[in-house]
Design a protein around this motif. Sequence first.
Motif, mmCIF file in Angstrom:
data_model
loop_
_atom_site.group_PDB
_atom_site.id
_atom_site.type_symbol
_atom_site.label_atom_id
_atom_site.label_comp_id
_atom_site.label_asym_id
_atom_site.label_seq_id
_atom_site.Cartn_x
_atom_site.Cartn_y
_atom_site.Cartn_z
ATOM 1 N N SER B 13 0.790 -1.238 0.000
ATOM 2 C CA SER B 13 0.000 0.000 0.000
ATOM 3 C C SER B 13 0.824 1.291 0.000
ATOM 4 C CB SER B 13 -1.015 0.025 1.155
ATOM 5 O OG SER B 13 -0.373 0.321 2.371
ATOM 6 N N ILE B 14 2.140 1.178 -0.195
ATOM 7 C CA ILE B 14 2.973 2.390 -0.259
ATOM 8 C C ILE B 14 3.509 2.547 -1.683
ATOM 9 C CG2 ILE B 14 5.012 3.569 0.617
ATOM 10 C CD1 ILE B 14 4.644 2.119 3.249
ATOM 11 N N LYS B 15 3.258 3.718 -2.261
ATOM 12 C CA LYS B 15 3.645 3.943 -3.647
ATOM 13 C C LYS B 15 4.508 5.181 -3.786
ATOM 14 C CE LYS B 15 -0.118 1.234 -5.325
ATOM 15 N NZ LYS B 15 -1.500 1.133 -5.766
ATOM 16 N N ARG B 16 5.314 5.163 -4.831
ATOM 17 C CA ARG B 16 6.208 6.299 -5.089
ATOM 18 C C ARG B 16 5.910 6.873 -6.462
ATOM 19 N NH1 ARG B 16 12.478 5.769 -4.104
ATOM 20 N NH2 ARG B 16 12.324 3.954 -5.449
ATOM 21 N N TRP B 17 5.798 8.188 -6.511
ATOM 22 C CA TRP B 17 5.676 8.892 -7.783
ATOM 23 C C TRP B 17 6.915 9.739 -7.995
ATOM 24 C CZ3 TRP B 17 0.467 12.069 -7.302
ATOM 25 C CH2 TRP B 17 -0.636 11.215 -7.504
ATOM 26 N N GLU B 18 7.349 9.768 -9.244
ATOM 27 C CA GLU B 18 8.231 10.850 -9.644
ATOM 28 C C GLU B 18 7.364 11.742 -10.514
ATOM 29 O OE1 GLU B 18 11.688 9.835 -11.960
ATOM 30 O OE2 GLU B 18 12.378 11.923 -11.941
ATOM 31 N N ILE B 19 7.248 13.011 -10.132
ATOM 32 C CA ILE B 19 6.291 13.886 -10.792
ATOM 33 C C ILE B 19 6.993 15.137 -11.297
ATOM 34 C CG2 ILE B 19 5.558 15.019 -8.632
ATOM 35 C CD1 ILE B 19 2.658 14.852 -9.798
ATOM 36 N N LEU B 20 6.585 15.576 -12.488
ATOM 37 C CA LEU B 20 7.253 16.705 -13.129
ATOM 38 C C LEU B 20 6.728 18.022 -12.555
ATOM 39 C CD1 LEU B 20 9.330 17.145 -15.414
ATOM 40 C CD2 LEU B 20 7.405 17.422 -16.984
ATOM 41 N N ALA B 21 7.619 18.777 -11.929
ATOM 42 C CA ALA B 21 7.256 20.085 -11.358
ATOM 43 C C ALA B 21 8.541 20.902 -11.242
ATOM 44 C CB ALA B 21 6.593 19.914 -9.988
ATOM 45 N N PRO B 22 9.067 21.356 -12.385
ATOM 46 C CA PRO B 22 10.420 21.941 -12.399
ATOM 47 C C PRO B 22 10.603 23.141 -11.476
ATOM 48 C CG PRO B 22 9.573 21.651 -14.638
ATOM 49 C CD PRO B 22 8.439 21.354 -13.711
ATOM 50 N N THR B 70 -5.909 9.005 -1.042
ATOM 51 C CA THR B 70 -4.645 8.329 -1.339
ATOM 52 C C THR B 70 -4.886 7.059 -2.154
ATOM 53 O OG1 THR B 70 -4.795 7.529 0.940
ATOM 54 C CG2 THR B 70 -3.169 9.238 0.474
ATOM 55 N N ILE B 71 -6.046 6.439 -1.989
ATOM 56 C CA ILE B 71 -6.365 5.274 -2.831
ATOM 57 C C ILE B 71 -6.541 5.731 -4.281
ATOM 58 C CG2 ILE B 71 -8.166 3.555 -3.342
ATOM 59 C CD1 ILE B 71 -8.457 3.204 -0.288
ATOM 60 N N GLU B 72 -7.221 6.868 -4.458
ATOM 61 C CA GLU B 72 -7.364 7.399 -5.820
ATOM 62 C C GLU B 72 -6.008 7.746 -6.416
ATOM 63 O OE1 GLU B 72 -10.191 10.559 -6.256
ATOM 64 O OE2 GLU B 72 -11.860 9.297 -5.628
ATOM 65 N N MET B 73 -5.122 8.268 -5.572
ATOM 66 C CA MET B 73 -3.774 8.572 -6.053
ATOM 67 C C MET B 73 -3.080 7.293 -6.508
ATOM 68 S SD MET B 73 -2.506 11.244 -3.138
ATOM 69 C CE MET B 73 -0.772 11.089 -3.563
ATOM 70 N N GLY B 74 -3.258 6.252 -5.711
ATOM 71 C CA GLY B 74 -2.608 4.984 -6.010
ATOM 72 C C GLY B 74 -3.054 4.381 -7.336
ATOM 73 N N ARG B 75 -4.237 4.756 -7.796
ATOM 74 C CA ARG B 75 -4.754 4.217 -9.053
ATOM 75 C C ARG B 75 -4.156 4.903 -10.279
ATOM 76 N NH1 ARG B 75 -11.189 3.894 -7.675
ATOM 77 N NH2 ARG B 75 -11.116 1.969 -6.469
#
Lengths: 466, 283
Positions: B13-22, B70-75
Amino acid sequence: MSPERVKVDRQVMPSLEAVQRINSFDEVALGYSEEQAVLEASRCLNCKKPLCIEGCPVEINIPAFINFIKERKYADAIRTIKEKNNLPAICGRVCPQENQCEKRCVLGKKHQPVAIGNLERFVADWDMKQEGNTEPVQVSPSGKKVAIVGSGPAGLTAAADLARLGHQVTVFEALHTAGGVLVYGIPEFRLPKIIVEREIEGIRRLGVEIKTNMVVGKVHTVDELMAQGYAAVFIATGAGLPYFMNIPGENLNGVYSANEFLTRTNLMKAYLFPEYLTPIRLGKRVAVIGAGNVAMDSARTALRLGALESYIVYRRSEQEMPARKDEIEHAREEGVQFKLLTSPVEIRGDENGWVRSMICQRFELGEPDESGRRRPVAIPGSEYEMEVDTVIMAIGQGPNPLIGQTTPDLQLNRHGNIVADANTGQTSKPGVFAGGDIVTGAATVIQAMGAGKKAARAIHEYLQNI
Amino acid sequence: MFEILHKQVLAHSIKRWEILAPEVAAKAQPGQFVIIRINEQGERIPLTIADYNRDRGSLTLIFQEVGRSTIEMGRLRAGDKILDLVGPLGQPSKIANYGRVVCIGGGVGIAPIYPITRALKQAGNEIISIIGARSADHLILQREMAEVSDQLYITSDDGSAGQKGFVTDVLQQLLEQGTAIDHIVAIGPLVMMKAVSELSRPYRIKTTVSLNPIMVDGTGMCGACRVAIGSETKFACVDGPEFDGHLVDWEVAQIRSRMFREEEEIAMQHITRGGDCQCHRKE
């Protein structure tokens, strides 16, 4: 003065029935019909020396636009207003006209003043219904870039004026939606968000770029903006820091700042939970502390969210309440109860940490204080317990410190407000101007717009000379 | 719109994002946070910055699926975009050469402790790290933490990873052995941060904790995130999120964290009943 003119009574703005209102967030004041507007416009005496204009912080040529309404020349009427005011549909709804233009109206001495605000709203709403309303004026670009921090009334007004003068304007907004207090603070039932969106759309059409999600002081500092080529910066960050009373129990669950309560409801649409995911939790008996417009908005919102009792708790008397008359009237019609000359000294909680009651103290009015209002004096031994389960603090807001903290050469006063010239907005830092609530402390939408106009003029002058 | 460049399931249940936000990545520092909103209906969700890459213009965010949002984020998947991201918010960690520092991360709190530990290591400190999770399959960033620590202790509630027990058990052992400690930084659940602060108090070791209260705007405007620090009320979003653990009123923090518990459950029911099952969607 011709006797026939005053035979027409001031036209009453139709409004939703109170019972209908408190079950929805629909706009309460419905606006004049065309016939009502023309009739109301006919009451204007078209004075030789119009005092109403002096009462307007942005100096709209009031008799001229009213005269156009009388002649049913609405396009000319709105053009006259827009020469001075870029947000007429908003001002027509939220300006405290009774203390400004209408207070100075000659008719008001013996009769009721002309309903200038209602007429402004009428013609602004007419304008929005027209296809392709007010085309942007083509101006030759100056080649100068201006950054505006904050997209509330002061920032938007300055942005529009500067864009009309040919400058390239970028507005930086910290929240995800532009509009500042117009979107997070003032509720839908008083100022529909679609109206704000359309007014902002009009400002975008002038060529203004609005960047949301940008906290100046964090993602860019004022100095960095200047280094990026912005020749001038206008700081209009408003009064965003909520005050609390510093009494015991203020951190209990069920105590909100009015800012939090209204932001959850207005900006985040908590009244549509769970379709919108931001929750709001409200009890059955809600006490709002304070009696300004923000307090009235909070008390009326509480009723719409299902509160059975909604109280305004204020330490002075009715006469000193700072809210607009209309808002007090609307609140009363909807069932808001006024506990005046009363203030909490403690909030008590239940075993789960939720608000259960307030210990209140009664006050009486003493000698006038520096604001000219009679000072509230606590009556010793008058404490009593008032059962409430939600408390909303609406006792004012201070300046947000983020910009001050990151702009060392910007002079602040002891309250943290930016020190700026009242006529130009010039701060202690060259090229940096400020206006609106960040300078004056919490005031009104139109005063902020007035400051935005003055600053735009001064910035334009400054840009000519660099 | 902000694009998710990369997504990884780190643990249960733990997820990692790399997200573009320069623009945010250019300014982010250890200890700061961002607020995101997935879509028009979404909440504003505060997340501590787990890492940043200024060259790529990206942020790393690590979150645990604990509720509706956070569940929606995980999807969401790599290539998807979220509507809003604002930051960097809050005060950066105070990075200095204290001497010997103990860095403690519990559960998903290991994510924000990592960049702080790295910065403290780079500042010349000797680092003892203690990280803990419910079980081995909840444990994250073990390798990363090992790289920036002189000593790394691991605990788990069930003993499936490292020592069986809590991070505080290790801290207690260190303290009782007389280990000289100049500074402690602890991030994790409120109960963990409280326990760490209580342990270190008699030893008078300055203990920094990072609070993650309920927030709305994150810029000091709403006051939802107020916390009692000593005799003062502070806003975690602008005054924090890091505070002196010995001054935090933990009871107030715990009560306030439960303010919307019922609404959180309603939102969860809404999602489970709401169809839109994505169980078979490929990661």
